[in-house]
Write an enzyme that holds these catalytic residues in place. Structure first.
Site, PDB file in Angstrom:
ATOM      1  N   SER A   1      -1.398 -32.965  -8.320  1.00 57.70           N
ATOM      2  CA  SER A   1      -1.933 -32.970  -9.137  1.00 57.70           C
ATOM      3  C   SER A   1      -3.558 -33.082  -8.890  1.00 57.70           C
ATOM      4  CB  SER A   1      -1.769 -35.078  -9.653  1.00 57.70           C
ATOM      5  OG  SER A   1      -0.490 -34.901 -10.083  1.00 57.70           O
TER       6      SER A   1
ATOM      7  N   LYS B   1     -10.419 -41.481 -11.216  1.00 60.04           N
ATOM      8  CA  LYS B   1      -9.390 -41.521 -12.300  1.00 60.04           C
ATOM      9  C   LYS B   1      -8.655 -42.887 -12.903  1.00 60.04           C
ATOM     10  CE  LYS B   1      -4.777 -38.773 -11.777  1.00 60.04           C
ATOM     11  NZ  LYS B   1      -4.090 -37.677 -11.048  1.00 60.04           N
TER      12      LYS B   1
ATOM     13  N   SER C   1      -2.206 -33.883 -12.955  1.00 60.36           N
ATOM     14  CA  SER C   1      -2.620 -34.984 -13.572  1.00 60.36           C
ATOM     15  C   SER C   1      -4.311 -35.786 -13.409  1.00 60.36           C
ATOM     16  CB  SER C   1      -1.425 -36.736 -12.705  1.00 60.36           C
ATOM     17  OG  SER C   1      -1.939 -36.788 -11.263  1.00 60.36           O
TER      18      SER C   1
END
Length: 481
Positions: free
Chosen positions: A186, A87, A162
């Protein structure tokens, strides 16, 4: 019965990856049935096909990944040769880190962050960085300007956040497993939107990333999103030799359900006063009935936290935005430009500034939530809840360009169950157990006692075996690239 939408997308195909999960793919590489190089090449081809459709990659390292796949060390580790993404709020040496924000000048990392080291030590080959909303604050991966990351199950809908890019890439079949992290849901939110398994570990289970270390209440945990329970269980099992927190019981390698009768609490509506929508409620109730048929005891219970929790967590969320704007040049890059943050970050910052005087009491109560939760859990092995307050919204509903008051109200209705596990540090897992009228996954959440990921994985294995969830490779009338 209505047919699934024609705007689904996946890139599963008859190549070296097939529709294997990470465990099966690693075994095929070990046996010599396929090579790490063949698998990496197939993943890169899939990524290039998916890029213009789902927009889940923000930076790539395809040629270095191919080179790495040809070296002998590509055969080292339990998941050796399996492709993945990290990420884009987590450093990987040689790749830029942009945190999803136009305010940040992406800098090429000189070192790999502690958690990325822990994950990549298992043998994965990193193909690049996955997308996220600005600083991970939103629950949908769509910037105020530019293209959103799209949900492969329906390209007009949110993939969550997220860790939205990670979830979209795994669901679409680009890779079988990807890094995710979770400061308010997330890991679990995008897993829920994209029909994946998403486990937020107990606080301190894996090595802390840089962002977590300076927080007065550490709400951030790192992990993965996967298409199978065994991939998530394998990741946790092989993470333990790298970093073992002696304050927590070891998990070991969980490989199936236990057969134990469990007492599971049931929570259908959140503490913030917003009722759960009918389709989500039905999925949770149906899951409860499945568990009863498996011999478990299901009992309604109160939300195991003080009534002040929603407001307290919201102010803490605002504090994070305030910190980003106030310390961005130090945290990210000397060229950080706070005038370019999006509307959500600005709105959270302003909200915090109006109420900053409440912060000491808020921090005290959030720290205290660990004890409140532990006390409530004395009589339960796990708690079953929705992941989200309602089904996955279309793109635009949570766009940071929406006026802040409207957006904040929408977010508090939607993200109403996941933050509790972040504040308390408890483990929690999202599992896809239903389908909405829009043919999108609906997921449930199980929360466990501190340090007891094992029980959550055992529940997940039992549900996966008895009520298996579909993947896009099995879906009918899906668009192939």
């Amino acid at each position: 019965m209505n047919q699934p939408p024609s705007i689904r997308f996946h890139c599963f195909r008859n190549d070296a990856m097939a529709d294997n999960d990470a465990t099966a793919l690693a075994e095929r590489i070990r046996s010599g049935e396929v090579s790490a190089q063949e698998v990496t090449a197939a993943a890169i081809e899939r990524a290039q096909l998916a890029a213009p459709v789902i927009n889940g990659v923000v930076a790539e390292r395809y040629q270095p990944a191919l080179t790495q796949s040809q070296r002998p060390d590509a055969q080292t580790g339990p998941f050796a040769g399996v492709p993945t993404y990290i990420k884009d709020n987590t450093d990987v040496e040689g790749l830029p880190t942009g945190h999803g924000s136009q305010a940040v000048t992406p800098r090429v990392a000189k070192r790999t962050s502690p958690f990325a080291e822990q994950m990549l030590s298992q043998g994965y080959i990193c193909l690049g960085k996955s997308t996220l909303p600005e600083f991970g604050f939103n629950a949908s991966t769509e910037p105020a300007q530019g293209d959103p990351t799209r949900n492969p199950w329906n390209l007009d809908y949110s993939c969550g956040a997220s860790s939205g890019g990670a979830a979209a890439l795994v669901a679409a079949g680009v890779v079988p497993i990807a890094h995710a992290n979770d400061g308010g849901g997330s890991i679990r939110i995008p897993a829920a939107c994209c029909g994946l398994v998403g486990l937020k570990p107990t606080r301190g289970r894996v090595v802390d990333n840089d962002a977590a270390r300076d927080l007065p209440v550490n709400i951030i945990s790192d992990g993965v999103v996967t298409r199978s329970v065994r991939d998530t269980a394998g990741f946790l099992a092989y993470a333990e030799p790298w970093f073992k927190n002696r304050k927590l019981p070891a998990i070991g390698h969980v490989q199936g359900p236990s057969g134990r009768q469990l007492r599971i609490g049931l929570v259908l509506d959140s503490i913030n006063g917003h009722p759960t929508d009918p389709e989500t409620r039905l999925t949770v109730e149906q899951t409860a009935r499945y568990l009863e048929k498996l011999g478990h005891i299901i009992e309604p219970m109160d939300v195991p936290v003080a009534s002040s929790f929603p407001d307290d967590f919201a102010l803490y969320w605002g504090m994070l935005a305030f910190g980003v704007k106030a310390r961005g040049k130090k945290l990210y890059h000397p060229d950080f430009d706070k005038s370019r943050v999006d509307g959500l970050t600005n709105g959270l910052d302003k909200m915090f500034r109006r109420q900053f005087w409440r912060l000491p009491a808020v921090i005290w109560r959030l720290k205290r939530s660990w004890h409140d939760y532990q006390r409530h859990m004395n009589d339960y092995d796990a708690v079953l809840t929705p992941v989200l307050g309602h089904t996955t919204p279309p793109l635009g509903h949570l766009n940071p360009g929406v006026p802040f008051d409207t957006l904040f109200e929408r977010l508090t209705r939607y993200v109403s169950f996941t933050p509790l596990a972040n504040a308390t540090g408890a483990p929690a897992i999202a599992l896809p157990m239903g389908e909405s009228s829009q043919h999108l996954p609906i997921s449930v959440q199980f929360m466990g006692r501190h340090g007891d990921e094992r029980t959550l994985l055992e529940i997940a294995y039992a549900l996966e075996a008895n009520h298996p969830w579909p993947t896009l490779s099995q879906a009918t009338r899906s668009n192939q690239a």
